[in-house]
Design a protein around this motif. Sequence first.
Motif, PDB file in Angstrom:
ATOM      1  N   PHE A  60     -67.555  23.267  53.222  1.00 14.63           N
ATOM      2  CA  PHE A  60     -67.512  24.468  52.392  1.00 14.63           C
ATOM      3  C   PHE A  60     -66.629  25.562  52.963  1.00 14.63           C
ATOM      4  O   PHE A  60     -66.544  25.751  54.169  1.00 14.63           O
ATOM      5  N   ASP A  61     -65.979  26.281  52.024  1.00 12.19           N
ATOM      6  CA  ASP A  61     -65.190  27.462  52.367  1.00 12.19           C
ATOM      7  C   ASP A  61     -66.088  28.513  53.010  1.00 12.19           C
ATOM      8  O   ASP A  61     -67.200  28.743  52.543  1.00 12.19           O
ATOM      9  N   GLU A  62     -65.579  29.180  54.030  1.00 13.35           N
ATOM     10  CA  GLU A  62     -66.238  30.371  54.561  1.00 13.35           C
ATOM     11  C   GLU A  62     -65.774  31.613  53.801  1.00 13.35           C
ATOM     12  O   GLU A  62     -66.371  32.673  53.924  1.00 13.35           O
ATOM     13  N   TRP A  63     -64.677  31.471  53.067  1.00 13.90           N
ATOM     14  CA  TRP A  63     -64.072  32.577  52.331  1.00 13.90           C
ATOM     15  C   TRP A  63     -64.002  32.220  50.844  1.00 13.90           C
ATOM     16  O   TRP A  63     -62.915  32.148  50.274  1.00 13.90           O
ATOM     17  N   PRO A  64     -65.149  32.000  50.169  1.00 19.46           N
ATOM     18  CA  PRO A  64     -65.076  31.634  48.745  1.00 19.46           C
ATOM     19  C   PRO A  64     -64.369  32.716  47.938  1.00 19.46           C
ATOM     20  O   PRO A  64     -64.481  33.905  48.236  1.00 19.46           O
ATOM     21  N   GLY A  65     -63.622  32.266  46.952  1.00 19.00           N
ATOM     22  CA  GLY A  65     -62.894  33.188  46.097  1.00 19.00           C
ATOM     23  C   GLY A  65     -61.554  33.626  46.672  1.00 19.00           C
ATOM     24  O   GLY A  65     -60.880  34.461  46.086  1.00 19.00           O
ATOM     25  N   HIS A  66     -61.153  33.046  47.792  1.00 15.87           N
ATOM     26  CA  HIS A  66     -59.885  33.412  48.435  1.00 15.87           C
ATOM     27  C   HIS A  66     -58.820  32.326  48.290  1.00 15.87           C
ATOM     28  O   HIS A  66     -57.870  32.283  49.055  1.00 15.87           O
ATOM     29  N   GLY A  67     -58.998  31.446  47.328  1.00 20.36           N
ATOM     30  CA  GLY A  67     -57.969  30.473  46.989  1.00 20.36           C
ATOM     31  C   GLY A  67     -57.779  29.364  48.006  1.00 20.36           C
ATOM     32  O   GLY A  67     -58.602  29.171  48.904  1.00 20.36           O
ATOM     33  N   PRO A  68     -56.669  28.635  47.852  1.00 19.87           N
ATOM     34  CA  PRO A  68     -56.429  27.474  48.701  1.00 19.87           C
ATOM     35  C   PRO A  68     -56.280  27.808  50.184  1.00 19.87           C
ATOM     36  O   PRO A  68     -56.537  26.965  51.034  1.00 19.87           O
ATOM     37  N   LEU A  69     -55.882  29.033  50.502  1.00 20.17           N
ATOM     38  CA  LEU A  69     -55.781  29.405  51.917  1.00 20.17           C
ATOM     39  C   LEU A  69     -57.147  29.291  52.594  1.00 20.17           C
ATOM     40  O   LEU A  69     -57.248  28.854  53.740  1.00 20.17           O
ATOM     41  N   ALA A  70     -58.209  29.643  51.864  1.00 19.33           N
ATOM     42  CA  ALA A  70     -59.566  29.507  52.398  1.00 19.33           C
ATOM     43  C   ALA A  70     -59.919  28.036  52.616  1.00 19.33           C
ATOM     44  O   ALA A  70     -60.608  27.694  53.585  1.00 19.33           O
ATOM     45  N   GLY A  71     -59.441  27.163  51.736  1.00 16.80           N
ATOM     46  CA  GLY A  71     -59.675  25.733  51.915  1.00 16.80           C
ATOM     47  C   GLY A  71     -58.959  25.194  53.136  1.00 16.80           C
ATOM     48  O   GLY A  71     -59.509  24.380  53.892  1.00 16.80           O
ATOM     49  N   ILE A  72     -57.734  25.639  53.339  1.00 13.50           N
ATOM     50  CA  ILE A  72     -56.975  25.223  54.532  1.00 13.50           C
ATOM     51  C   ILE A  72     -57.675  25.741  55.782  1.00 13.50           C
ATOM     52  O   ILE A  72     -57.808  25.024  56.783  1.00 13.50           O
ATOM     53  N   HIS A  73     -58.181  26.965  55.732  1.00 13.05           N
ATOM     54  CA  HIS A  73     -58.928  27.545  56.843  1.00 13.05           C
ATOM     55  C   HIS A  73     -60.125  26.668  57.200  1.00 13.05           C
ATOM     56  O   HIS A  73     -60.333  26.309  58.361  1.00 13.05           O
ATOM     57  N   LEU A 133     -54.405  28.259  62.954  1.00 15.22           N
ATOM     58  CA  LEU A 133     -55.670  28.834  62.484  1.00 15.22           C
ATOM     59  C   LEU A 133     -55.740  30.353  62.672  1.00 15.22           C
ATOM     60  O   LEU A 133     -56.147  31.058  61.734  1.00 15.22           O
ATOM     61  N   PRO A 134     -55.325  30.926  63.806  1.00 12.87           N
ATOM     62  CA  PRO A 134     -55.371  32.398  63.916  1.00 12.87           C
ATOM     63  C   PRO A 134     -54.500  33.105  62.876  1.00 12.87           C
ATOM     64  O   PRO A 134     -54.871  34.176  62.378  1.00 12.87           O
ATOM     65  N   VAL A 135     -53.366  32.531  62.532  1.00 15.87           N
ATOM     66  CA  VAL A 135     -52.496  33.118  61.508  1.00 15.87           C
ATOM     67  C   VAL A 135     -53.198  33.061  60.149  1.00 15.87           C
ATOM     68  O   VAL A 135     -53.188  34.036  59.389  1.00 15.87           O
ATOM     69  N   VAL A 136     -53.829  31.936  59.853  1.00 12.30           N
ATOM     70  CA  VAL A 136     -54.560  31.782  58.589  1.00 12.30           C
ATOM     71  C   VAL A 136     -55.695  32.798  58.516  1.00 12.30           C
ATOM     72  O   VAL A 136     -55.886  33.466  57.488  1.00 12.30           O
ATOM     73  N   GLU A 137     -56.451  32.938  59.609  1.00 10.32           N
ATOM     74  CA  GLU A 137     -57.564  33.900  59.629  1.00 10.32           C
ATOM     75  C   GLU A 137     -57.062  35.331  59.433  1.00 10.32           C
ATOM     76  O   GLU A 137     -57.662  36.105  58.684  1.00 10.32           O
ATOM     77  N   ALA A 138     -55.974  35.682  60.086  1.00  6.16           N
ATOM     78  CA  ALA A 138     -55.416  37.024  59.939  1.00  6.16           C
ATOM     79  C   ALA A 138     -54.971  37.278  58.498  1.00  6.16           C
ATOM     80  O   ALA A 138     -55.187  38.377  57.958  1.00  6.16           O
ATOM     81  N   ARG A 139     -54.378  36.273  57.872  1.00  5.01           N
ATOM     82  CA  ARG A 139     -53.932  36.419  56.494  1.00  5.01           C
ATOM     83  C   ARG A 139     -55.146  36.598  55.563  1.00  5.01           C
ATOM     84  O   ARG A 139     -55.113  37.410  54.645  1.00  5.01           O
ATOM     85  N   LEU A 140     -56.206  35.827  55.785  1.00  3.34           N
ATOM     86  CA  LEU A 140     -57.416  35.970  54.969  1.00  3.34           C
ATOM     87  C   LEU A 140     -58.008  37.368  55.138  1.00  3.34           C
ATOM     88  O   LEU A 140     -58.364  38.022  54.143  1.00  3.34           O
ATOM     89  N   GLN A 141     -58.109  37.841  56.365  1.00  2.00           N
ATOM     90  CA  GLN A 141     -58.687  39.168  56.621  1.00  2.00           C
ATOM     91  C   GLN A 141     -57.853  40.275  55.981  1.00  2.00           C
ATOM     92  O   GLN A 141     -58.393  41.280  55.535  1.00  2.00           O
ATOM     93  N   ALA A 142     -56.538  40.084  55.918  1.00  3.34           N
ATOM     94  CA  ALA A 142     -55.642  41.097  55.341  1.00  3.34           C
ATOM     95  C   ALA A 142     -55.490  40.945  53.828  1.00  3.34           C
ATOM     96  O   ALA A 142     -54.811  41.750  53.196  1.00  3.34           O
ATOM     97  N   GLY A 143     -56.099  39.887  53.247  1.00  5.49           N
ATOM     98  CA  GLY A 143     -55.965  39.664  51.811  1.00  5.49           C
ATOM     99  C   GLY A 143     -54.611  39.116  51.404  1.00  5.49           C
ATOM    100  O   GLY A 143     -54.239  39.164  50.239  1.00  5.49           O
TER     101      GLY A 143
END
Length: 181
Positions: free
Chosen positions: A68-81, A138-148
């Motif tokens: 499961f996504d930890e960031w539901p509603g954040h699109g495919p980037l959340a799935g990659i995360h 992964l850190p780049v993906v997390e930073a992008r998720l946090q920044a929207g």
Amino acid sequence: MLDPSHIEGFVLAGGSSRRFGRDKALEVHDGLSLVERNAAVLGERYAKVSVVSAPGRSYDDLGLTTVFDEWPGHGPLAGIHAALKLARTDVIAVAAVDLIGLRSAWYQQLEAGWVDGAAAFRDHHWHPLVALYHREILPVVEARLQAGRLAVRDLLDEVGHAIVCPPDFADLRNANTPEEL
């Protein structure tokens, strides 16, 4: 060239299917649901394949391991995360659930073209949802998720990557509506 025995496959099926009107992962195409079909295609190359989904929507009843996504509603980037975080391998292969022309041979091309943090097809634009990604991003993906900043195409410009010429542009298509399926 990457060794496919050191890659895990993930079908990205966490979307809400708004344009489709129902869970498109369960829509049947060529005798299988889209999620089963794309998991089978990834399974042709990779020993372990899972489905990334929104919390509460499991495909375990189809014999598919669901994470499961930890960031539901954040699109495919959340799935990659989620895939990068949960994989037991350093490299993951991803496939959007709605890619109806997916071929396992594409991943062989991506493995052969591998450089640094990612490998994806590009013609006039990126195709980041049939791609390989390294855990080191992964850190780049997390930073992008946090920044929207959720655009996966932009992620590829931010990390080291290989550009691989698509095998057949016509097959790199997805089904966002029942008519497109």
